[in-house]
Design a protein around this motif. Structure first.
Motif, PDB file in Angstrom:
ATOM      1  N   SER A 137       0.893  -0.864  -0.035  1.00 58.66           N
ATOM      2  CA  SER A 137      -0.077   0.054  -0.149  1.00 58.66           C
ATOM      3  C   SER A 137       1.364   1.202   0.313  1.00 58.66           C
ATOM      4  CB  SER A 137      -1.220   0.083   0.864  1.00 58.66           C
ATOM      5  OG  SER A 137       0.087  -0.122   1.936  1.00 58.66           O
ATOM      6  N   SER A 138       1.984   1.090   0.225  1.00 53.64           N
ATOM      7  CA  SER A 138       2.914   2.325   0.381  1.00 53.64           C
ATOM      8  C   SER A 138       3.955   2.678  -0.710  1.00 53.64           C
ATOM      9  CB  SER A 138       4.266   1.670   1.538  1.00 53.64           C
ATOM     10  OG  SER A 138       5.054   1.431   1.496  1.00 53.64           O
ATOM     11  N   VAL A 139       3.983   1.882  -1.517  1.00 54.08           N
ATOM     12  CA  VAL A 139       4.555   1.704  -2.973  1.00 54.08           C
ATOM     13  C   VAL A 139       3.202   2.885  -3.898  1.00 54.08           C
ATOM     14  CG1 VAL A 139       5.131   0.481  -5.549  1.00 54.08           C
ATOM     15  CG2 VAL A 139       5.837  -0.186  -3.170  1.00 54.08           C
ATOM     16  N   ASN A 140       4.269   3.617  -4.495  1.00 49.99           N
ATOM     17  CA  ASN A 140       3.341   4.693  -5.314  1.00 49.99           C
ATOM     18  C   ASN A 140       2.712   4.066  -7.460  1.00 49.99           C
ATOM     19  OD1 ASN A 140       2.144   6.463  -7.285  1.00 49.99           O
ATOM     20  ND2 ASN A 140       3.146   8.432  -6.088  1.00 49.99           N
ATOM     21  N   GLU A 141       2.081   3.135  -7.624  1.00 53.45           N
ATOM     22  CA  GLU A 141       1.899   2.737  -8.450  1.00 53.45           C
ATOM     23  C   GLU A 141       2.219   3.551  -9.408  1.00 53.45           C
ATOM     24  OE1 GLU A 141       2.307  -1.308 -10.494  1.00 53.45           O
ATOM     25  OE2 GLU A 141       2.693  -0.182  -8.282  1.00 53.45           O
ATOM     26  N   GLN A 142       0.787   4.636  -9.179  1.00 53.00           N
ATOM     27  CA  GLN A 142       0.548   5.464 -10.804  1.00 53.00           C
ATOM     28  C   GLN A 142       1.697   5.797 -11.000  1.00 53.00           C
ATOM     29  OE1 GLN A 142      -0.595   5.383  -7.655  1.00 53.00           O
ATOM     30  NE2 GLN A 142      -3.139   5.103  -7.607  1.00 53.00           N
ATOM     31  N   LEU A 143       3.172   6.636 -10.115  1.00 50.47           N
ATOM     32  CA  LEU A 143       3.895   6.822 -10.431  1.00 50.47           C
ATOM     33  C   LEU A 143       4.914   5.659 -10.996  1.00 50.47           C
ATOM     34  CD1 LEU A 143       6.291   9.086 -10.949  1.00 50.47           C
ATOM     35  CD2 LEU A 143       7.062   8.494  -8.507  1.00 50.47           C
ATOM     36  N   ARG A 144       5.018   5.059 -10.743  1.00 46.31           N
ATOM     37  CA  ARG A 144       5.500   3.771 -12.092  1.00 46.31           C
ATOM     38  C   ARG A 144       5.086   3.416 -12.620  1.00 46.31           C
ATOM     39  NH1 ARG A 144       6.116  -1.321 -12.758  1.00 46.31           N
ATOM     40  NH2 ARG A 144       3.189  -1.693 -11.958  1.00 46.31           N
ATOM     41  N   THR A 168       7.903   4.805  -3.300  1.00 41.60           N
ATOM     42  CA  THR A 168       7.903   3.865  -2.143  1.00 41.60           C
ATOM     43  C   THR A 168       6.719   5.241  -0.991  1.00 41.60           C
ATOM     44  OG1 THR A 168       9.958   4.652  -1.004  1.00 41.60           O
ATOM     45  CG2 THR A 168       9.942   2.259  -1.892  1.00 41.60           C
ATOM     46  N   GLY A 169       6.060   5.947  -1.594  1.00 41.75           N
ATOM     47  CA  GLY A 169       5.344   6.425  -0.871  1.00 41.75           C
ATOM     48  C   GLY A 169       5.560   8.135  -0.164  1.00 41.75           C
ATOM     49  N   ARG A 170       6.507   8.445  -0.775  1.00 37.66           N
ATOM     50  CA  ARG A 170       6.733   9.901  -0.567  1.00 37.66           C
ATOM     51  C   ARG A 170       6.118  10.747  -1.156  1.00 37.66           C
ATOM     52  NH1 ARG A 170      12.334  11.312   2.448  1.00 37.66           N
ATOM     53  NH2 ARG A 170      11.611  10.092   4.198  1.00 37.66           N
ATOM     54  N   VAL A 171       5.764  11.744  -1.112  1.00 39.75           N
ATOM     55  CA  VAL A 171       5.375  12.863  -2.246  1.00 39.75           C
ATOM     56  C   VAL A 171       6.276  13.874  -1.972  1.00 39.75           C
ATOM     57  CG1 VAL A 171       2.787  14.480  -1.754  1.00 39.75           C
ATOM     58  CG2 VAL A 171       2.812  12.337  -1.443  1.00 39.75           C
TER      59      VAL A 171
END
Length: 267
Positions: free
Chosen positions: A11-18, A47-50
């Protein structure tokens, strides 16, 4: 060490960015270069940081994606962010206090970028500039110095415009000798460009001294702007100048430490 449950880690992975990076074929290193950050910073974004707003905007533009699609809830950040303003202006480069040059160089921690034709004054007004740059590199700052190629046509053209009687190429070769030792320092790059430079640039982290060129006049007689990029502000002059540096840097060739004579001195 405590391990996260697999569901929490996912859930912490930014899948949209990847996915956006994969669609555009943009690697983490390429995104880091575009945003002028360390690749480890991009890894943290994944990994989720904005990121800061300016990095979100750069990323969204590079990936041809909407900011809110990559970082939901940020769609209004650009509209509400203020513009950064210049923090100083000098009638000419010669009137910039020497203490300002020294303090910016001494306090730079992350990035030092220089774009000039010869940059003669840079060493003449500070004979310890090479040693100071070495200190900053060894402290972790990345240093990029970009001079004009004394053997190429842009220098001959500039020489004619300023009526320098063929002396500009020699000034560049002399200036380069101050920085030869820096070639051995990991983290420092020196390149030679063959381009019309509209402003000499001196970037120290989030401070930029931009010296616009007026046709036919030496850069030292031209105005100088002190710009400072503020966090979470609308991209402005600072970012435009840095974008131009990046574009020119990409076309410049690495300097091998030699200062050969002009290939076509009569052109």
């Amino acid at each position: 060490m405590r391990c996260l449950p697999i569901t929490d880690w996912m859930s912490s992975v930014n899948e949209q960015l990847r996915l956006a990076m994969a669609r555009r074929g943009v690697s983490p290193d390429a995104l880091a270069a575009a945003c002028a950050v360390d690749p480890k910073t991009v890894a943290r974004w994944l990994t989720g940081r904005v990121p800061h707003a300016r990095h979100r905007w750069t990323t969204a533009e590079l990936l041809s994606a909407a900011e809110d699609d990559i970082w939901p809830g940020t769609q209004n950040s650009r509209a509400s962010a203020p513009y950064a303003e210049p923090v100083g202006c000098f009638a000419n480069r010669a009137s910039v206090p020497r203490d300002l040059w020294l303090s910016l160089l001494k306090n730079a921690e992350r990035q030092i970028d220089v774009l000039v034709y010869s940059g003669t004054f840079f060493a003449q007004t500070n004979p310890h500039v090479a040693a100071m740059l070495t200190t900053r590199v060894r402290a972790g700052a990345a240093v990029r110095l970009c001079f004009a190629d004394p053997a190429d046509s842009a220098v001959a053209q500039r020489d004619r415009e300023e009526q320098l009687d063929g002396t500009l190429a020699a000034k560049i070769r002399a200036s380069l000798t101050y920085y030869r030792a820096l070639l051995a320092e990991p983290g420092c790059e020196i390149r030679l460009h063959n381009a019309t430079v509209y402003a000499s640039l001196f970037r120290y982290d989030d401070d930029l001294l931009a010296n616009p060129h007026i046709w036919g006049q030496p850069a030292s007689a031209n105005p100088l702007l002190h710009l400072r990029r503020q966090p979470d502000t609308e991209p402005g002059w600072f970012d435009q100048y840095i974008a131009s540096f990046e574009a020119l840097w990409a076309t410049a060739r690495p300097w091998d430490g030699t200062t050969t004579r002009d290939k076509n001195p009569k052109e």
